[in-house]
Design an enzyme around this catalytic site. Structure first.
Site, PDB file in Angstrom:
ATOM      1  N   GLU A 152     -21.893 -32.678  44.886  1.00 22.15           N
ATOM      2  CA  GLU A 152     -22.396 -31.663  45.816  1.00 22.15           C
ATOM      3  C   GLU A 152     -23.540 -30.952  45.100  1.00 22.15           C
ATOM      4  O   GLU A 152     -23.350 -30.499  43.968  1.00 22.15           O
ATOM      5  CB  GLU A 152     -21.322 -30.608  46.082  1.00 22.15           C
ATOM      6  CG  GLU A 152     -20.387 -30.897  47.212  1.00 22.15           C
ATOM      7  CD  GLU A 152     -19.405 -29.736  47.430  1.00 22.15           C
ATOM      8  OE1 GLU A 152     -19.330 -29.255  48.551  1.00 22.15           O
ATOM      9  OE2 GLU A 152     -18.719 -29.319  46.479  1.00 22.15           O
TER      10      GLU A 152
ATOM     11  N   HIS B 171     -22.208 -30.162  41.455  1.00 26.02           N
ATOM     12  CA  HIS B 171     -20.738 -30.144  41.446  1.00 26.02           C
ATOM     13  C   HIS B 171     -20.192 -31.563  41.530  1.00 26.02           C
ATOM     14  O   HIS B 171     -20.177 -32.186  42.598  1.00 26.02           O
ATOM     15  CB  HIS B 171     -20.257 -29.284  42.628  1.00 26.02           C
ATOM     16  CG  HIS B 171     -18.780 -29.124  42.676  1.00 26.02           C
ATOM     17  ND1 HIS B 171     -18.051 -29.174  43.844  1.00 26.02           N
ATOM     18  CD2 HIS B 171     -17.870 -28.909  41.694  1.00 26.02           C
ATOM     19  CE1 HIS B 171     -16.770 -28.999  43.568  1.00 26.02           C
ATOM     20  NE2 HIS B 171     -16.631 -28.832  42.281  1.00 26.02           N
TER      21      HIS B 171
ATOM     22  N   SER C 214     -17.050 -24.815  40.614  1.00 26.17           N
ATOM     23  CA  SER C 214     -16.440 -25.201  41.886  1.00 26.17           C
ATOM     24  C   SER C 214     -16.662 -24.123  42.945  1.00 26.17           C
ATOM     25  O   SER C 214     -16.460 -24.378  44.123  1.00 26.17           O
ATOM     26  CB  SER C 214     -14.935 -25.379  41.711  1.00 26.17           C
ATOM     27  OG  SER C 214     -14.666 -26.289  40.685  1.00 26.17           O
TER      28      SER C 214
ATOM     29  N   ASN D  84     -14.524 -27.676  48.347  1.00 26.01           N
ATOM     30  CA  ASN D  84     -13.429 -26.758  48.000  1.00 26.01           C
ATOM     31  C   ASN D  84     -13.137 -25.729  49.087  1.00 26.01           C
ATOM     32  O   ASN D  84     -12.026 -25.216  49.174  1.00 26.01           O
ATOM     33  CB  ASN D  84     -13.707 -26.069  46.660  1.00 26.01           C
ATOM     34  CG  ASN D  84     -13.382 -27.006  45.519  1.00 26.01           C
ATOM     35  OD1 ASN D  84     -12.353 -27.676  45.546  1.00 26.01           O
ATOM     36  ND2 ASN D  84     -14.250 -27.082  44.535  1.00 26.01           N
TER      37      ASN D  84
HETATM   38  N1  LIG Z   1     -10.905 -29.915  37.265  1.00 33.95           N
HETATM   39  C1  LIG Z   1     -11.522 -30.350  38.338  1.00 33.95           C
HETATM   40  O1  LIG Z   1     -10.990 -31.179  39.084  1.00 33.95           O
HETATM   41  C2  LIG Z   1     -12.913 -29.864  38.646  1.00 33.95           C
HETATM   42  C3  LIG Z   1     -13.678 -30.528  39.633  1.00 33.95           C
HETATM   43  C4  LIG Z   1     -14.995 -30.113  39.858  1.00 33.95           C
HETATM   44  C5  LIG Z   1     -15.510 -29.024  39.166  1.00 33.95           C
HETATM   45  N2  LIG Z   1     -14.726 -28.384  38.228  1.00 33.95           N
HETATM   46  C6  LIG Z   1     -15.329 -27.254  37.500  1.00 33.95           C
HETATM   47  O2  LIG Z   1     -15.731 -27.720  36.223  1.00 33.95           O
HETATM   48  C7  LIG Z   1     -15.630 -26.655  35.272  1.00 33.95           C
HETATM   49  C8  LIG Z   1     -14.757 -27.116  34.106  1.00 33.95           C
HETATM   50  O3  LIG Z   1     -13.494 -27.474  34.594  1.00 33.95           O
HETATM   51  P1  LIG Z   1     -12.481 -28.374  33.727  1.00 33.95           P
HETATM   52  O4  LIG Z   1     -11.432 -28.822  34.649  1.00 33.95           O
HETATM   53  O5  LIG Z   1     -13.255 -29.353  32.930  1.00 33.95           O
HETATM   54  O6  LIG Z   1     -11.865 -27.260  32.740  1.00 33.95           O
HETATM   55  P2  LIG Z   1     -11.118 -27.440  31.331  1.00 33.95           P
HETATM   56  O7  LIG Z   1     -10.214 -26.280  31.208  1.00 33.95           O
HETATM   57  O8  LIG Z   1     -10.593 -28.835  31.193  1.00 33.95           O
HETATM   58  O9  LIG Z   1     -12.332 -27.306  30.271  1.00 33.95           O
HETATM   59  C9  LIG Z   1     -13.088 -26.135  30.100  1.00 33.95           C
HETATM   60  C10 LIG Z   1     -13.743 -26.217  28.725  1.00 33.95           C
HETATM   61  O10 LIG Z   1     -14.673 -25.129  28.580  1.00 33.95           O
HETATM   62  C11 LIG Z   1     -14.652 -24.757  27.210  1.00 33.95           C
HETATM   63  N3  LIG Z   1     -15.317 -23.459  27.094  1.00 33.95           N
HETATM   64  C12 LIG Z   1     -14.877 -22.251  27.531  1.00 33.95           C
HETATM   65  N4  LIG Z   1     -15.819 -21.307  27.273  1.00 33.95           N
HETATM   66  C13 LIG Z   1     -16.880 -21.941  26.696  1.00 33.95           C
HETATM   67  C14 LIG Z   1     -18.158 -21.519  26.232  1.00 33.95           C
HETATM   68  N5  LIG Z   1     -18.541 -20.254  26.335  1.00 33.95           N
HETATM   69  N6  LIG Z   1     -18.997 -22.440  25.695  1.00 33.95           N
HETATM   70  C15 LIG Z   1     -18.610 -23.742  25.586  1.00 33.95           C
HETATM   71  N7  LIG Z   1     -17.410 -24.205  26.022  1.00 33.95           N
HETATM   72  C16 LIG Z   1     -16.557 -23.318  26.585  1.00 33.95           C
HETATM   73  C17 LIG Z   1     -13.183 -24.791  26.860  1.00 33.95           C
HETATM   74  O11 LIG Z   1     -12.985 -24.820  25.451  1.00 33.95           O
HETATM   75  C18 LIG Z   1     -12.757 -26.092  27.548  1.00 33.95           C
HETATM   76  O12 LIG Z   1     -12.919 -27.205  26.685  1.00 33.95           O
HETATM   77  C19 LIG Z   1     -15.085 -25.453  36.025  1.00 33.95           C
HETATM   78  O13 LIG Z   1     -16.171 -24.667  36.447  1.00 33.95           O
HETATM   79  C20 LIG Z   1     -14.391 -26.091  37.221  1.00 33.95           C
HETATM   80  O14 LIG Z   1     -14.328 -25.239  38.338  1.00 33.95           O
HETATM   81  C21 LIG Z   1     -13.449 -28.784  37.952  1.00 33.95           C
END
Ligand SMILES: NC(=O)c1ccc[n+]([C@@H]2O[C@H](COP(=O)([O-])OP(=O)(O)OC[C@H]3O[C@@H](n4cnc5c(N)ncnc54)[C@H](O)[C@@H]3O)[C@@H](O)[C@H]2O)c1
Length: 283
Positions: free
Chosen positions: A153, A141, A120, A191
């Protein structure tokens, strides 16, 4: 481009990305470090497909084909890394973890594979510089929930080639998404604008100006958005919101991006929103 995609991180975004890619005919390996997240991802994706069948949106033949095209794993050695030529990273929003992962992806995947990130806010240029293929690293993104939200994005870093950009634009289109392109500066487009608004809503709560319900109701009815900012923060994950605010604050060096202390406190207390069943609201 081959039809084999590696999605790393099976959290709410990774599983939505995997589901979307599979529905468009790709084969997906969904990799996470935590078995519990892999299990939850499988359960969530399959239940989405079951709901779709009940509504007459999909057939059970489609579902069984899609299940065959989905590999869920916690081990790099359980799939053929040579068959992958596109990866989408969706792990926790933590720069150190992402830099380590990009080095691993660079070492394990074929030379011509594109390494994209769903970050993000973390600089794509920095992720690219940690690899030996900076021209093939790019931001992709997606928005949450991925199967529903139209937007992607696309963020080329300073060193991303125009060829990589055009592959990703075509992929986004093939996934049924509409793309916009942003330069690689903190928060990109969405964001950069959304998070300061959410952070300000948390300040309004922190300063005792209004209740969560009134803040959300006010913004929903007053600005014609489907979710209020606190409800949306709970949906995104408060840890993710805090990480993004920290990147904006650090990267843009302006005090207007300082994260609200209440947001920090909620994250410390593991009140992360929907994913921990408690945030500004209880779930
Ligand atoms: N939540 C949102 O609304 C949103 C929207 C757009 C982008 N994002 C981005 O997407 C990404 C993930 O966000 P999320 O909300 O899915 O988070 P989340 O906390 O739901 O999931 C993250 C996952 O990453 C795993 N993980 C951590 N380290 C790891 C590694 N080294 N190898 C493999 N897996 C690993 C964790 O076990 C977990 O399952 C982030 O970069 C976030 O900024 C989130």
């Amino acid at each position: 481009m081959s039809r084999n995609i590696l999605v790393v991180g099976a959290g709410q975004m990774g599983r939505g990305i995997a589901q979307t890619c599979i529905q468009q005919g790709f084969k997906v390996v969904l990799l996470d470090v935590a078995q519990s997240m892999v299990d939850l991802a499988k359960q969530t994706i399959v239940s989405q497909w079951e709901k779709g069948i009940e509504k007459g949106k999909w057939t059970s033949e489609q579902k069984s084909q899609w299940e065959k095209n989905l590999t869920l794993t916690t081990h790099w050695d359980s799939f053929d890394t040579h068959s992958i030529n596109f990866s989408i990273e969706a792990i926790k929003e933590d720069k150190k973890l992402k830099l380590e992962l990009f080095q691993t992806l660079d070492n394990k995947l074929p030379q011509n594979a594109i390494l994209s990130s769903n970050t993000s806010s973390i600089p794509i240029t920095e992720l690219a510089a940690s690899t030996k293929r900076p021209d093939k690293v790019i931001g992709m993104h997606f928005m949450n929930p991925v199967p529903v939200m139209k937007l992607v994005e696309i963020i080329p870093g300073l060193t991303t080639s125009s060829e990589t950009l055009s592959v990703v634009q075509s992929l986004a289109q093939e996934l049924g998404k509409t793309w916009v392109v942003s330069k690689d500066f903190p928060g990109f487009i969405v964001n950069r604008i959304l998070m300061p608004m959410i952070n300000e809503a948390i300040y309004v709560l922190h300063e005792g100006i209004a209740t969560p319900k009134d803040i959300d109701e006010g913004m929903k009815l007053g600005t014609n958005v489907p979710m209020g900012p606190l409800e949306l923060a709970d949906f995104i994950g408060l840890d993710t919101c805090l990480s993004i605010m920290e990147v904006l604050f650090e990267g843009l060096g302006d005090s207007k991006y300082r994260p609200c202390p209440l947001l920090r406190q909620y994250v410390m207390a593991n009140r992360l929103g929907r994913k921990s069943k408690r945030g500004f609201y209880d779930y």
